[in-house]
Design a protein around this motif. Structure first.
Motif, short mmCIF file in Angstrom:
data_model
loop_
_atom_site.label_atom_id
_atom_site.label_comp_id
_atom_site.label_asym_id
_atom_site.label_seq_id
_atom_site.Cartn_x
_atom_site.Cartn_y
_atom_site.Cartn_z
N LYS A 76 0.84 -1.21 0.00
CA LYS A 76 0.00 0.00 0.00
C LYS A 76 0.87 1.25 0.00
CE LYS A 76 -4.24 -1.53 2.37
NZ LYS A 76 -5.05 -1.34 3.60
N ALA A 77 1.92 1.23 0.82
CA ALA A 77 2.82 2.40 0.90
C ALA A 77 3.51 2.63 -0.44
CB ALA A 77 3.85 2.18 2.01
N THR A 80 1.05 4.26 -2.85
CA THR A 80 0.85 5.67 -2.48
C THR A 80 2.05 6.52 -2.90
OG1 THR A 80 -0.53 5.04 -0.59
CG2 THR A 80 0.43 7.24 -0.55
N PRO A 83 2.37 6.43 -7.51
CA PRO A 83 1.09 6.14 -8.19
C PRO A 83 1.19 6.03 -9.71
CG PRO A 83 1.16 8.43 -7.44
CD PRO A 83 2.35 7.74 -6.85
N GLU A 179 -12.69 1.04 0.22
CA GLU A 179 -11.27 0.81 -0.01
C GLU A 179 -11.07 -0.27 -1.08
OE1 GLU A 179 -8.91 0.05 3.41
OE2 GLU A 179 -9.48 1.89 4.45
#
Length: 281
Positions: A76-77, A80, A83, A179
């Motif tokens: 996920k990091a 982010t 992108p 999400e």
């Protein structure tokens, strides 16, 4: 007389000098420049700036192969932080795989609860008591039948899904509680009317399991023999599993609408219940 001769000589010299310069400028100067260009070292071409996201993803791959909470947070990091990375499709696929595995782990997904089967329980009764959906309980627990055992523990899923269909990428992206959950590939896509262009908002109008012209309820003896599809409205778009080969081995053509392979369709049929919003982009 002498002055006239000098004047003529000067004029001749001027003419000859101009001609000589013209010849030099036309032939020898260009050749000299060509020689300089040929012997001059080539202008170095600057190397492209390395994409830091590629190195970051390569370093993360061993972690991304795991199905742990920590690995999921790392992926996920990465998404982010980068992108626009060329590695985003691979990272998104890894995240979807993790989400699906960890969804069935109550430690990783505490919104899900566990129900212990009691005497007289059935999937329908448990779904009613827990205010859930029979097929979603069946799917979340990967059950092979509707038969239950007293003392058996069942995962009661917390699902509030929505979906985005991306025409350009031919993918169906499912979200849970807003999400990202998982991105699914589309086998074939045929849309008409308003659903074929621009952004189009629709929702699941019906989920159909039919044998011939008769609708069959989930859990019925002949449910496995049904033809299933999901109907979206407005837009009259339908979601189907890819056709299975006929007895002679021939494969029927894909129906119009959204066609998914069978395993993907089984997920979608469970995840998208009646009323689920779907955005077509």
């Amino acid at each position: 007389m002498i002055f006239k001769a000098l004047t003529i000589l000067l004029l001749v010299a001027a003419v000859l000098g101009g001609s000589a310069y013209f010849v030099y400028d036309l032939y020898y100067k260009d050749k000299k420049l060509d020689l300089i260009e040929q012997t001059a070292p080539p202008t170095p071409v600057p190397s492209p700036t390395p994409d830091p996201s590629v190195a970051a993803w390569d370093a993360l791959k061993p972690t991304a192969a795991k199905d742990t909470i920590e690995a999921r947070e790392s992926v996920k990091a990465f998404i982010t932080a980068y992108p626009e990375s060329v590695c985003i499709p691979e990272a998104t696929a890894a995240l979807g795989r993790m989400n699906l595995v960890l969804f069935r782990d109550t430690a990783a997904t505490p919104a899900n609860t566990v129900y212990t089967v009691k005497k007289g329980d059935s999937l329908a009764k448990i779904a009613s008591v827990t205010k859930n959906n029979v097929e979603q309980i069946h799917w979340a627990n990967q059950l092979s039948s509707i038969n239950l055992q007293i003392g058996q523990q069942l995962l009661i899923p917390s699902l509030n899904t929505s979906a985005i269909l991306n025409r350009e990428k031919s993918t169906l992206i499912v979200f849970n509680h807003g999400e990202f959950f998982k991105e699914y590939p589309i086998v074939s896509l045929t849309l008409t009317g308003g659903a074929s262009k621009g952004e189009f908002e629709t929702k699941v109008a019906d989920r159909v399991a039919r044998k011939g012209e008769t609708r069959v309820a989930f859990g019925a003896k002949d449910y496995a023999e049904t033809v299933r599809f999901v109907l979206l409205s407005p837009g009259s778009v339908s979601i189907h599993p890819a056709p299975t080969p006929a007895a002679d081995g021939t494969i029927p053509p894909n129906p119009p609408g959204i066609v998914l392979n069978l395993a993907v369709f089984n997920d979608i049929f469970a995840l998208l219940k009646t009323g689920t919003p779907v955005t077509i982009k």
